[in-house]
Design a protein around this motif. Structure first.
Motif, short mmCIF file in Angstrom:
data_model
loop_
_atom_site.label_atom_id
_atom_site.label_comp_id
_atom_site.label_asym_id
_atom_site.label_seq_id
_atom_site.Cartn_x
_atom_site.Cartn_y
_atom_site.Cartn_z
N THR A 185 -16.83 24.32 -14.86
CA THR A 185 -17.50 23.25 -15.59
C THR A 185 -17.01 23.06 -17.01
O THR A 185 -17.10 21.96 -17.56
N ALA A 191 -20.83 17.98 -14.93
CA ALA A 191 -22.17 18.29 -14.42
C ALA A 191 -23.23 17.39 -15.05
O ALA A 191 -24.10 16.86 -14.36
N ALA A 205 -23.76 24.19 -12.74
CA ALA A 205 -22.53 24.12 -13.52
C ALA A 205 -22.00 25.53 -13.68
O ALA A 205 -22.57 26.34 -14.41
#
Length: 361
Positions: A185, A191, A205
């Protein structure tokens, strides 16, 4: 820096920059003047503009407008407004730092935009720039059904509303995802952007890097999404429960190969190397993701993976597989989509490469 102080540059190749900045301070007046001047200087000094935008005009406008605390998409009517002496100094100081230090603008101001949203960034994370933003804006149409949170990217014709751009996703029109994973992430931008488009979904995430996760948490808090976005420290899927829980997995893993890593422009050297490099062909993590992903997808789940310039290497690694390479309205490449069924079908091929990687360690 005071308005009457001298600009300082330490590199011989920028010996003329001092005089050019002083001349601009004396002879330029409007916002428009300084944007034009900034474009010229970025080009004259071969500054690489490739982290967040590929457009020198957009970067120049961001330098000027951010220095003036104005929206980066400023109204045309204000572009002829004149700057005060201190405002000129602020603009030129930021421009000088961008040129002489080659530090990316987003790191200089700790701000980047992704999918129309602002994000805090620093050298612990990559600067957001994925074409996956287009898919997010359209809620991954037509794989999933869309609602009024989706933003069509197609062109309006004859007064009709804009249509959805056909990126190449399968037209399944499934119910909107309830569980989504953003793997690798980084800043959390993907996300968070997905959470704002799929407001009823829970989004995990995940990233292996603690520093990156600290940045992601700052952004989750800033967007007030702690109830929806769960930040997880995990080496790929290692700390995620394998119970086929996600309808959608999106991943933008490290994918830069060794040859490109050895020849990166100065701007990219500010970004964390481990977030870019992924072995000789750029696919070390991608092979593992392809092999492990079906354990975490629902039976109709979708994997969307970005590999950038390693697209050719992936096709060479798996000549038996017809990857679904997506197209983008605003430019971008190296993103493919695979369904759960496709991942299962080719799992033995993916397992072979994972075994090779394990044997090489």
């Amino acid at each position: 820096m005071e308005a009457d102080s001298a600009f300082v540059t330490d590199h011989s190749e920028y010996v003329n920059l001092h005089n050019e900045l002083e001349e601009a301070r004396e002879q330029l007046f409007s916002i428009r003047d300084f944007i034009r001047f900034a474009v010229t200087q970025l080009r004259n000094y071969d500054v690489v503009v490739a982290q967040g935008t590929n457009d020198e005009f957009a970067e120049a406008a961001a330098i000027v407008l951010h220095s003036l605390s104005l929206d980066w998409a400023a109204n045309e009517q204000i572009l002829d407004c004149r700057l005060t002496a201190s405002e000129k100094q602020d603009v030129l100081s930021l421009l000088e730092a961008r040129i002489a230090g080659r530090k990316p603008l987003s790191y200089l101001i700790n701000l980047a935009y992704f999918c129309d949203l602002p994000f805090y960034v620093d050298e612990r994370v990559l600067i957001p720039r994925s074409p996956v933003a287009e898919l997010i804006r359209q809620q991954f149409y037509p794989y999933f059904n869309v609602n009024d949170m989706a933003k069509p990217l197609g062109i309006a014709v004859d007064g009709q509303a804009a249509t959805f751009y056909e990126h190449g996703l399968d037209a399944k029109q499934l119910p909107q995802p309830e569980r989504i994973l953003d793997l690798c992430t980084g800043s959390g931008c993907i996300a968070i952007a997905m959470a704002t488009r799929f407001v009823d979904a829970l989004v995990d995430a995940a990233d292996i890097d603690k520093g990156a996760l600290e940045v992601a948490m700052v952004n989750v808090d800033h967007h007030d999404l702690g109830h929806q976005v769960n930040v997880i420290e995990s080496d790929l899927f290692a700390k995620l429960p394998a119970d086929n829980q996600y309808e959608l997995i999106v991943t933008n893993p490290p994918y830069v190969d060794a040859a490109i890593m050895a020849d990166l422009p100065p701007e990219f050297l500010y970004e964390p190397e481990h977030a870019l490099a992924a072995g000789q062909d750029g696919l070390d993590l991608v092979h593992r993701i392809l092999f492990e992903a079906p354990d975490y997808l629902t039976s109709e789940g979708l994997l969307v993976c970005e590999v950038g310039d390693s697209e050719w290497a992936l096709n060479q690694a798996y000549p038996e597989i017809q990857f679904n390479w997506l197209t983008f309205a605003l430019g971008g490449h190296g993103v493919f989509a695979m369904t759960y069924d496709e991942l299962i079908k080719h799992r033995e091929l993916f397992a072979h490469y994972v075994q090779l990687l394990d044997n090489a360690q």
